[in-house]
Design a protein around this motif. Structure first.
Motif, PDB file in Angstrom:
ATOM      1  N   PRO A 148     -13.814 -21.324 -11.063  1.00  0.00           N
ATOM      2  CA  PRO A 148     -12.745 -20.329 -11.163  1.00  0.00           C
ATOM      3  C   PRO A 148     -13.267 -18.901 -10.974  1.00  0.00           C
ATOM      4  O   PRO A 148     -14.325 -18.541 -11.489  1.00  0.00           O
ATOM      5  CB  PRO A 148     -12.209 -20.517 -12.581  1.00  0.00           C
ATOM      6  N   ILE A 149     -12.517 -18.128 -10.228  1.00  0.00           N
ATOM      7  CA  ILE A 149     -12.754 -16.696 -10.084  1.00  0.00           C
ATOM      8  C   ILE A 149     -11.554 -16.032 -10.742  1.00  0.00           C
ATOM      9  O   ILE A 149     -10.412 -16.314 -10.378  1.00  0.00           O
ATOM     10  CB  ILE A 149     -12.861 -16.283  -8.614  1.00  0.00           C
ATOM     11  N   ILE A 150     -11.832 -15.167 -11.716  1.00  0.00           N
ATOM     12  CA  ILE A 150     -10.745 -14.557 -12.472  1.00  0.00           C
ATOM     13  C   ILE A 150     -10.786 -13.037 -12.346  1.00  0.00           C
ATOM     14  O   ILE A 150     -11.833 -12.447 -12.102  1.00  0.00           O
ATOM     15  CB  ILE A 150     -10.790 -14.962 -13.959  1.00  0.00           C
ATOM     16  N   VAL A 151      -9.633 -12.433 -12.487  1.00  0.00           N
ATOM     17  CA  VAL A 151      -9.504 -10.980 -12.597  1.00  0.00           C
ATOM     18  C   VAL A 151      -8.776 -10.734 -13.909  1.00  0.00           C
ATOM     19  O   VAL A 151      -7.631 -11.121 -14.069  1.00  0.00           O
ATOM     20  CB  VAL A 151      -8.716 -10.373 -11.415  1.00  0.00           C
ATOM     21  N   SER A 152      -9.486 -10.142 -14.849  1.00  0.00           N
ATOM     22  CA  SER A 152      -8.899  -9.928 -16.171  1.00  0.00           C
ATOM     23  C   SER A 152      -8.687  -8.460 -16.443  1.00  0.00           C
ATOM     24  O   SER A 152      -9.362  -7.607 -15.870  1.00  0.00           O
ATOM     25  CB  SER A 152      -9.790 -10.544 -17.253  1.00  0.00           C
ATOM     26  N   TYR A 153      -7.753  -8.194 -17.317  1.00  0.00           N
ATOM     27  CA  TYR A 153      -7.473  -6.829 -17.729  1.00  0.00           C
ATOM     28  C   TYR A 153      -8.129  -6.616 -19.097  1.00  0.00           C
ATOM     29  O   TYR A 153      -7.864  -7.353 -20.029  1.00  0.00           O
ATOM     30  CB  TYR A 153      -5.965  -6.575 -17.806  1.00  0.00           C
ATOM     31  N   GLN A 154      -8.985  -5.613 -19.196  1.00  0.00           N
ATOM     32  CA  GLN A 154      -9.741  -5.357 -20.413  1.00  0.00           C
ATOM     33  C   GLN A 154      -9.236  -4.158 -21.203  1.00  0.00           C
ATOM     34  O   GLN A 154      -9.935  -3.620 -22.039  1.00  0.00           O
ATOM     35  CB  GLN A 154     -11.214  -5.159 -20.062  1.00  0.00           C
ATOM     36  N   GLY A 155      -8.047  -3.671 -20.916  1.00  0.00           N
ATOM     37  CA  GLY A 155      -7.493  -2.528 -21.627  1.00  0.00           C
ATOM     38  C   GLY A 155      -7.762  -1.213 -20.944  1.00  0.00           C
ATOM     39  O   GLY A 155      -6.998  -0.257 -21.084  1.00  0.00           O
ATOM     40  N   THR A 156      -8.845  -1.131 -20.191  1.00  0.00           N
ATOM     41  CA  THR A 156      -9.162   0.119 -19.472  1.00  0.00           C
ATOM     42  C   THR A 156      -9.277  -0.102 -17.974  1.00  0.00           C
ATOM     43  O   THR A 156      -9.461   0.843 -17.239  1.00  0.00           O
ATOM     44  CB  THR A 156     -10.491   0.704 -19.989  1.00  0.00           C
ATOM     45  N   GLY A 157      -9.210  -1.326 -17.530  1.00  0.00           N
ATOM     46  CA  GLY A 157      -9.313  -1.614 -16.104  1.00  0.00           C
ATOM     47  C   GLY A 157      -9.493  -3.089 -15.860  1.00  0.00           C
ATOM     48  O   GLY A 157      -9.602  -3.886 -16.797  1.00  0.00           O
ATOM     49  N   ASP A 158      -9.521  -3.473 -14.603  1.00  0.00           N
ATOM     50  CA  ASP A 158      -9.667  -4.869 -14.223  1.00  0.00           C
ATOM     51  C   ASP A 158     -11.148  -5.217 -14.051  1.00  0.00           C
ATOM     52  O   ASP A 158     -11.942  -4.408 -13.579  1.00  0.00           O
ATOM     53  CB  ASP A 158      -8.961  -5.143 -12.896  1.00  0.00           C
TER      54      ASP A 158
END
Length: 195
Positions: free
Chosen positions: A183-193
């Protein structure tokens, strides 16, 4: 291909291509009909027109919006949908079929999808955002925005939702697989992806 979406101003949210080269896309319900459209290879070449293969039922209180889409090796179309409030989301499977499909026409798919997994998060926004399929095994991967990435075994288009297992506790708003089905994921960490 020029497409006016039944004369509505519309927003295409996602596209996917099946193994035959047919193009599929979806529209937000507020910009038309919340429909899944198909344009076959012939249609892309200028012969024929796009067709609707599924349309979300209209629900003013909790309209479902289609999100991510993917095909399994058997040609079944998987997609996510969620209510506009982000309080309910689903992973759906639209099975291939030679019977009459949506609207009574021949679409190559069943009339309506099967909801494989329904998710009601504790907080709005943590909906099912991504779906990806391992092209070799058919394993169905699903990502929620914050809670993680999960998988379901798939045997020739028969998915076992009860056999869900976790892949990662890191959530993702986008999901893809590399050539080895990692899996390749793009997550949101509160300040950016991050990915």
């Amino acid at each position: 291909l020029t497409f006016s979406g039944n004369s509505y101003y519309f927003q295409i949210e996602n596209i996917v291509v099946d193994k035959q080269g047919d193009l599929f896309w979806e529209m937000l319900p507020s910009y038309g009909e919340g429909a899944l459209w198909e344009c076959s290879v012939a249609c892309l070449g200028g012969t024929g027109s796009p067709i609707v293969v599924f349309q979300e039922p209209v629900n003013a209180a909790a309209q479902l919006q289609i999100g991510s889409m993917a095909f399994d090796p058997s040609g079944n179309l998987f997609f996510t949908d969620m209510s506009g409030s982000g309080k309910t989301s689903n992973l759906n499977e639209l099975l291939t079929s030679t019977s009459a499909g949506y609207g009574g026409g021949t679409t190559g798919f069943a009339v309506a999808p099967t909801v494989l997994y329904s998710y009601t998060p504790a907080s709005a926004g943590n909906e099912i955002d991504g779906v990806a399929i391992d092209p070799a095994t058919g394993t169905v991967y699903m990502a929620t925005l914050y809670s993680g990435v999960f998988a379901f075994p798939n045997s020739a288009g028969v998915v076992n939702p009860a056999a869900i297992y976790g892949i990662s506790t890191q959530g993702s708003k986008l999901l893809a697989l590399d050539g080895s089905a990692n899996p390749i994921i793009v997550s949101y960490q509160g300040t950016g992806d991050t990915y």
